[in-house]
Design a protein around this motif. Structure first.
Motif, short mmCIF file in Angstrom:
data_model
loop_
_atom_site.label_atom_id
_atom_site.label_comp_id
_atom_site.label_asym_id
_atom_site.label_seq_id
_atom_site.Cartn_x
_atom_site.Cartn_y
_atom_site.Cartn_z
N UNK A 1 0.88 -1.23 -0.01
CA UNK A 1 -0.04 -0.15 -0.20
C UNK A 1 0.94 1.31 -0.11
N UNK A 2 1.85 1.22 0.50
CA UNK A 2 2.82 2.60 0.67
C UNK A 2 3.69 2.85 -0.57
N UNK A 3 3.75 1.86 -1.61
CA UNK A 3 4.43 2.22 -2.67
C UNK A 3 4.04 3.30 -3.51
N UNK A 4 5.17 4.12 -3.99
CA UNK A 4 4.90 5.38 -4.91
C UNK A 4 5.67 5.55 -5.85
N UNK A 5 5.22 5.81 -7.06
CA UNK A 5 6.23 5.65 -8.38
C UNK A 5 6.92 6.91 -8.37
N UNK A 6 8.41 6.83 -8.70
CA UNK A 6 9.13 7.82 -8.85
C UNK A 6 8.92 8.75 -9.99
N UNK A 7 8.22 8.37 -10.86
CA UNK A 7 8.18 9.32 -12.09
C UNK A 7 6.68 10.02 -11.92
N UNK B 1 2.32 8.40 -8.26
CA UNK B 1 1.10 7.51 -7.78
C UNK B 1 1.52 6.43 -7.33
N UNK B 2 0.44 5.58 -6.87
CA UNK B 2 0.51 4.38 -6.07
C UNK B 2 0.83 3.16 -7.03
N UNK B 3 1.92 3.04 -7.72
CA UNK B 3 2.51 1.72 -8.41
C UNK B 3 3.91 1.80 -8.73
N UNK B 4 4.19 0.80 -8.95
CA UNK B 4 5.84 0.79 -9.20
C UNK B 4 6.21 1.36 -10.71
#
Length: 293
Positions: free
Chosen positions: A269-275, A278-281
């Motif tokens: 749940x705490x994942x955050x896209x660096x680009x 948003x909350x996905x890889x």
């Protein structure tokens, strides 16, 4: 000192080639073989013969009857009926020879077959030198009994050229020490037999080493025979190791998978896209893919 040779065995229809040799020697010992070889009658007496001449003439005439008696008593009753009508020992001898050895044409064919058999002889790995030499001499003796000449040097050459590799060193040493074209067969066989005995003694003294050597040979042959099975076994082991490598992590608390650690899980749940934040890889981020393009 008088000599009375023992009578030969009675011929009953078997082993004629043995009986004929013994009977010939028996007749020669009694000075009766000339009566079997020839049907010629003794020279008639001249006028006024002396007593020694009469006695000698009578002995020559009696040789045929003595030889005939030896032949008749040297065969069984069944064989006797086949020569009972013969008038001379030569006629009886030739009748037996033709019946039990065949005609000249048959004997020639037998010689051809025996010579072919001799040429095809070869020592087997499981044979001993005694067994092999006895087999060769049996064939050679049958050829000689049919009236064919067979030199001893040819027999020796046959033995030397058809021996297995294990006798090669011994043949080389004999060739260095003497001329093999003049060696007797008995001398050659005795030398090779002594070599066999020494090797057998060494194997008895060190049975463990011989057993290990045979075990290694059997293992290598089994490996070659079971190669497809080994390949299947190796393939199964590789697959098992690969599966084990995939499951070397504990189950993830987010996705329950075992092929990654929890901090690398894409569904936490705490994942955050660096680009795009948003909350996905970021590996599945469309914005990240457009920026790279």
């Amino acid at each position: 000192m008088s000599f009375a040779p023992p009578p030969p065995l009675v011929f009953a229809g078997d082993n004629y080639h043995i009986w004929v040799v013994k009977m010939k020697t028996y007749l020669q010992a009694l000075d009766l073989w000339s009566a079997v070889e020839s049907d010629v009658e003794p020279t008639p007496l001249r006028a006024n013969p002396t007593i020694p001449q009469i006695r000698q003439h009578g002995e020559e005439r009696a040789k045929k009857h003595k030889a005939m008696a030896c032949l008749q008593n040297g065969v069984s009753n069944v064989i006797f009926t086949r020569i009972m009508a013969c008038d001379s020992p030569k006629q009886a001898w030739d009748r037996l020879k033709e019946e039990f050895m065949g005609s000249d044409k048959t004997r020639k064919q037998q010689v051809i077959n025996l010579r072919r058999e001799f040429e095809n002889l070869k020592m087997k790995e499981s044979e001993t030198i005694k067994q092999y030499s006895d087999g060769i001499m049996a064939t050679v003796n049958n050829i000689r009994l049919l009236g064919e000449d067979f030199r001893d040097s040819r027999v020796v050459e046959k033995v030397i050229t058809t021996l297995p590799e294990r006798f090669e060193s011994k043949i080389s040493s004999l060739d260095d020490s003497r001329d093999l074209t003049t060696i007797f067969l008995s001398e050659l066989v005795n030398s090779l037999y002594a070599l066999e005995q020494r090797r057998a003694s060494r194997q008895e003294e060190n049975p463990e080493g011989a057993f290990q050597a045979r075990t290694r040979e059997g293992f290598s042959s089994n490996q070659r025979a079971k190669k497809p099975w080994l390949e299947r076994k190796d393939k199964a082991m590789r697959e098992a190791n690969r599966d084990a490598g995939r499951r070397r992590f504990p189950p993830c608390i987010h996705c329950k998978k075992t092929n990654h650690l929890e901090k690398f899980c894409w569904t936490r749940p705490d994942i955050q896209c660096k680009s795009c934040k948003f909350g996905h890889h970021e590996k599945i981020c469309r914005s990240h893919d457009k920026g790279q393009a």
